[in-house]
Design a protein around this motif. Structure first.
Motif, PDB file in Angstrom:
ATOM      1  N   PHE A 223       0.825  -1.205   0.000  1.00 44.73           N
ATOM      2  CA  PHE A 223       0.000   0.000   0.000  1.00 44.73           C
ATOM      3  C   PHE A 223       0.859   1.255   0.000  1.00 44.73           C
ATOM      4  CE2 PHE A 223      -2.545   3.323   1.985  1.00 44.73           C
ATOM      5  CZ  PHE A 223      -3.726   3.238   1.270  1.00 44.73           C
ATOM      6  N   ILE A 224       1.918   1.268   0.803  1.00 46.65           N
ATOM      7  CA  ILE A 224       2.766   2.458   0.865  1.00 46.65           C
ATOM      8  C   ILE A 224       3.464   2.701  -0.467  1.00 46.65           C
ATOM      9  CG2 ILE A 224       4.849   3.407   1.938  1.00 46.65           C
ATOM     10  CD1 ILE A 224       3.987   2.185   4.544  1.00 46.65           C
ATOM     11  N   MET A 225       3.962   1.645  -1.087  1.00 42.47           N
ATOM     12  CA  MET A 225       4.640   1.801  -2.373  1.00 42.47           C
ATOM     13  C   MET A 225       3.683   2.292  -3.451  1.00 42.47           C
ATOM     14  SD  MET A 225       7.759   1.182  -1.727  1.00 42.47           S
ATOM     15  CE  MET A 225       8.415   1.110  -3.390  1.00 42.47           C
ATOM     16  N   MET A 226       2.464   1.812  -3.430  1.00 39.51           N
ATOM     17  CA  MET A 226       1.483   2.279  -4.409  1.00 39.51           C
ATOM     18  C   MET A 226       0.999   3.690  -4.092  1.00 39.51           C
ATOM     19  SD  MET A 226      -0.830  -1.160  -4.762  1.00 39.51           S
ATOM     20  CE  MET A 226      -0.095  -2.757  -5.081  1.00 39.51           C
ATOM     21  N   TRP A 227       0.858   4.002  -2.815  1.00 40.30           N
ATOM     22  CA  TRP A 227       0.371   5.316  -2.420  1.00 40.30           C
ATOM     23  C   TRP A 227       1.317   6.423  -2.873  1.00 40.30           C
ATOM     24  CZ3 TRP A 227      -4.243   6.742  -0.479  1.00 40.30           C
ATOM     25  CH2 TRP A 227      -4.357   8.013   0.074  1.00 40.30           C
ATOM     26  N   GLY A 228       2.594   6.175  -2.850  1.00 43.36           N
ATOM     27  CA  GLY A 228       3.560   7.189  -3.269  1.00 43.36           C
ATOM     28  C   GLY A 228       3.973   7.101  -4.718  1.00 43.36           C
ATOM     29  N   ALA A 245      -4.058  11.483  -5.480  1.00 42.09           N
ATOM     30  CA  ALA A 245      -3.381  12.587  -4.795  1.00 42.09           C
ATOM     31  C   ALA A 245      -1.903  12.646  -5.117  1.00 42.09           C
ATOM     32  CB  ALA A 245      -3.583  12.452  -3.283  1.00 42.09           C
ATOM     33  N   SER A 246      -1.288  11.515  -5.432  1.00 41.11           N
ATOM     34  CA  SER A 246       0.130  11.525  -5.769  1.00 41.11           C
ATOM     35  C   SER A 246       0.415  12.277  -7.050  1.00 41.11           C
ATOM     36  CB  SER A 246       0.643  10.083  -5.901  1.00 41.11           C
ATOM     37  OG  SER A 246      -0.068   9.386  -6.907  1.00 41.11           O
ATOM     38  N   VAL A 247      -0.593  12.399  -7.930  1.00 40.38           N
ATOM     39  CA  VAL A 247      -0.429  13.143  -9.183  1.00 40.38           C
ATOM     40  C   VAL A 247      -0.967  14.561  -9.047  1.00 40.38           C
ATOM     41  CG1 VAL A 247      -0.972  13.183 -11.652  1.00 40.38           C
ATOM     42  CG2 VAL A 247      -0.569  11.007 -10.496  1.00 40.38           C
ATOM     43  N   SER A 248      -2.061  14.738  -8.299  1.00 42.01           N
ATOM     44  CA  SER A 248      -2.641  16.076  -8.158  1.00 42.01           C
ATOM     45  C   SER A 248      -1.722  17.022  -7.399  1.00 42.01           C
ATOM     46  CB  SER A 248      -3.990  15.989  -7.445  1.00 42.01           C
ATOM     47  OG  SER A 248      -3.828  15.503  -6.124  1.00 42.01           O
ATOM     48  N   ILE A 249      -0.789  16.492  -6.620  1.00 41.25           N
ATOM     49  CA  ILE A 249       0.160  17.365  -5.926  1.00 41.25           C
ATOM     50  C   ILE A 249       1.063  18.080  -6.921  1.00 41.25           C
ATOM     51  CG2 ILE A 249       1.989  15.643  -5.634  1.00 41.25           C
ATOM     52  CD1 ILE A 249       2.427  16.705  -2.826  1.00 41.25           C
ATOM     53  N   LEU A 264       1.427  23.746  -0.161  1.00 37.57           N
ATOM     54  CA  LEU A 264       2.051  22.487  -0.542  1.00 37.57           C
ATOM     55  C   LEU A 264       2.367  21.643   0.685  1.00 37.57           C
ATOM     56  CD1 LEU A 264       3.365  20.620  -2.638  1.00 37.57           C
ATOM     57  CD2 LEU A 264       5.446  21.985  -2.428  1.00 37.57           C
ATOM     58  N   ALA A 265       2.881  22.276   1.746  1.00 34.29           N
ATOM     59  CA  ALA A 265       3.179  21.552   2.977  1.00 34.29           C
ATOM     60  C   ALA A 265       1.907  21.048   3.641  1.00 34.29           C
ATOM     61  CB  ALA A 265       3.968  22.451   3.929  1.00 34.29           C
ATOM     62  N   ALA A 266       0.846  21.866   3.636  1.00 36.36           N
ATOM     63  CA  ALA A 266      -0.417  21.442   4.237  1.00 36.36           C
ATOM     64  C   ALA A 266      -1.013  20.247   3.483  1.00 36.36           C
ATOM     65  CB  ALA A 266      -1.400  22.611   4.252  1.00 36.36           C
ATOM     66  N   PHE A 267      -0.970  20.296   2.160  1.00 33.82           N
ATOM     67  CA  PHE A 267      -1.479  19.180   1.377  1.00 33.82           C
ATOM     68  C   PHE A 267      -0.634  17.927   1.594  1.00 33.82           C
ATOM     69  CE2 PHE A 267      -1.681  16.590  -2.455  1.00 33.82           C
ATOM     70  CZ  PHE A 267      -3.057  16.454  -2.616  1.00 33.82           C
ATOM     71  N   SER A 272      -0.204  12.413   3.717  1.00 31.94           N
ATOM     72  CA  SER A 272       0.483  11.377   4.490  1.00 31.94           C
ATOM     73  C   SER A 272      -0.378  10.790   5.601  1.00 31.94           C
ATOM     74  CB  SER A 272       1.764  11.955   5.104  1.00 31.94           C
ATOM     75  OG  SER A 272       2.596  12.534   4.121  1.00 31.94           O
ATOM     76  N   THR A 273      -1.480  11.424   5.917  1.00 29.59           N
ATOM     77  CA  THR A 273      -2.296  10.983   7.047  1.00 29.59           C
ATOM     78  C   THR A 273      -2.860   9.578   6.875  1.00 29.59           C
ATOM     79  OG1 THR A 273      -2.867  13.279   7.551  1.00 29.59           O
ATOM     80  CG2 THR A 273      -4.290  11.565   8.466  1.00 29.59           C
ATOM     81  N   PRO A 274      -3.430   9.169   5.724  1.00 35.13           N
ATOM     82  CA  PRO A 274      -3.978   7.806   5.617  1.00 35.13           C
ATOM     83  C   PRO A 274      -2.941   6.716   5.858  1.00 35.13           C
ATOM     84  CG  PRO A 274      -4.826   9.175   3.851  1.00 35.13           C
ATOM     85  CD  PRO A 274      -3.755   9.965   4.520  1.00 35.13           C
ATOM     86  N   VAL A 275      -1.720   6.912   5.383  1.00 35.90           N
ATOM     87  CA  VAL A 275      -0.689   5.897   5.591  1.00 35.90           C
ATOM     88  C   VAL A 275      -0.327   5.786   7.072  1.00 35.90           C
ATOM     89  CG1 VAL A 275       1.673   5.235   5.023  1.00 35.90           C
ATOM     90  CG2 VAL A 275       0.200   6.227   3.262  1.00 35.90           C
ATOM     91  N   LEU A 276      -0.223   6.924   7.739  1.00 36.36           N
ATOM     92  CA  LEU A 276       0.083   6.897   9.179  1.00 36.36           C
ATOM     93  C   LEU A 276      -1.042   6.243   9.972  1.00 36.36           C
ATOM     94  CD1 LEU A 276       1.631  10.466   9.602  1.00 36.36           C
ATOM     95  CD2 LEU A 276       2.833   8.290   9.382  1.00 36.36           C
ATOM     96  N   LEU A 277      -2.285   6.557   9.619  1.00 31.63           N
ATOM     97  CA  LEU A 277      -3.406   5.935  10.311  1.00 31.63           C
ATOM     98  C   LEU A 277      -3.445   4.431  10.072  1.00 31.63           C
ATOM     99  CD1 LEU A 277      -6.288   8.531   9.697  1.00 31.63           C
ATOM    100  CD2 LEU A 277      -4.974   8.153  11.791  1.00 31.63           C
TER     101      LEU A 277
END
Length: 298
Positions: A223-228, A245-249, A264-267, A272-277
């Protein structure tokens, strides 16, 4: 007076001090201090970007320099907390990466079972070939994959992109799953076979429940590898409403003349929040180990 009392007192060398009177450090202590200093430098290299991320997210005038904001504010989060910027891309990421992760874990379990349970001369060469495929850069195969997706009409589809993401993570997932499956005793399957269970039933009802921490590790890693992953959805998805979201950034760099570092920092924090959760919710299973102690008794 006896001969023992007549002897002069022995003077021990001052090995703990240098010639100048200061303390003398042993080579072992110096190596340890050098290792600690190197670890501190590595930790600082990781902590500085995180510190910039947190400080810039609450600063309206954020730059690339790490500095405390004069007047902390949450305006940057309010600016990106919209459906177009955050909610739709995050939902696309969850659907894309979640579906691809489930597919990867299921296929890895089915592929790892015969590699773990059946002995053959081709198992080791096959595993080495699978591991070698993880070394191939994704950019080296994207051109033929793009042409194939155009021919089979899978371009600009979430399902096609999820299939390719799962296929790209599958080799290493098979390797990890096979190593975890080796830790499950075969005697448990033999007992299930004696009771009339098939190999699929022994896999789903005996092996997989006992290797829960291993499945968790494979799931988190995939999941982490795909998320990023930025390059694959950037190439295979064309519609803006389907971009994760990885592309919209990327729009923070391409659609504005000047980068708004605070937004940019806020986004990035929200991204990163879903991966941490996910890690927090299932971290308890990672430290539990395999529950095989009571399974092999009797």
């Amino acid at each position: 007076m006896s001969a023992l009392s007549a002897r002069p007192a022995r003077t021990w060398p001052r090995s703990a001090k240098s010639r100048t009177g200061g303390p003398r450090w042993s080579p072992r202590l110096r190596r340890r201090l050098a290792a600690d200093a190197a670890l501190l430098l590595v930790a600082a290299a990781f902590l500085l970007p995180l510190a910039w991320l947190v400080l810039a997210s609450i600063d309206n005038d954020a730059t690339l320099r790490v500095s405390a904001p004069g007047s902390p504010t949450l305006d940057n989060f309010s600016a990106v907390w919209t459906d177009e910027i955050t909610f739709t891309p995050m939902l696309n990421s969850l659907l894309l990466c979640g579906g691809a992760t489930i597919l990867t874990v299921a296929c890895a379990a089915l592929a790892a079972y015969p590699l773990s349970r059946f002995r053959s001369r081709v198992v080791r060469p096959y595993l080495l070939t699978v591991l070698f495929t993880t070394c191939l850069p994704i950019t080296a195969i994207m051109v033929p994959v793009y042409g194939l997706f155009v021919q089979v009409d899978l371009i600009d589809t979430m399902s096609g992109t999820a299939l390719f993401l799962a296929a790209s993570q599958l080799p290493f997932a098979i390797w990890l799953m096979k190593n975890f499956m080796d830790g499950v005793p075969v005697i448990l399957e033999e007992a299930a076979w004696t009771d009339g269970a098939s190999w699929l039933q022994s896999l789903t009802r005996v092996i997989l429940p006992l290797m829960g921490p291993g499945i968790t590790v494979v799931m988190i890693y995939s999941f982490i590898m795909m998320w990023g992953n930025f390059f694959v959805p950037f190439m295979l998805l064309l519609s803006p409403e389907q971009l994760p979201a990885s592309v919209s950034i990327f729009t923070f760099f391409g659609n504005y003349g000047q980068v708004v570092y605070g937004q940019l920092a806020a986004f990035s924090i929200l991204y990163s929040t879903p991966v941490l959760l996910l890690y927090v919710l299932i971290s308890r299973r990672l430290g539990g180990g395999f529950a095989l102690g009571g399974a092999v008794k009797g």
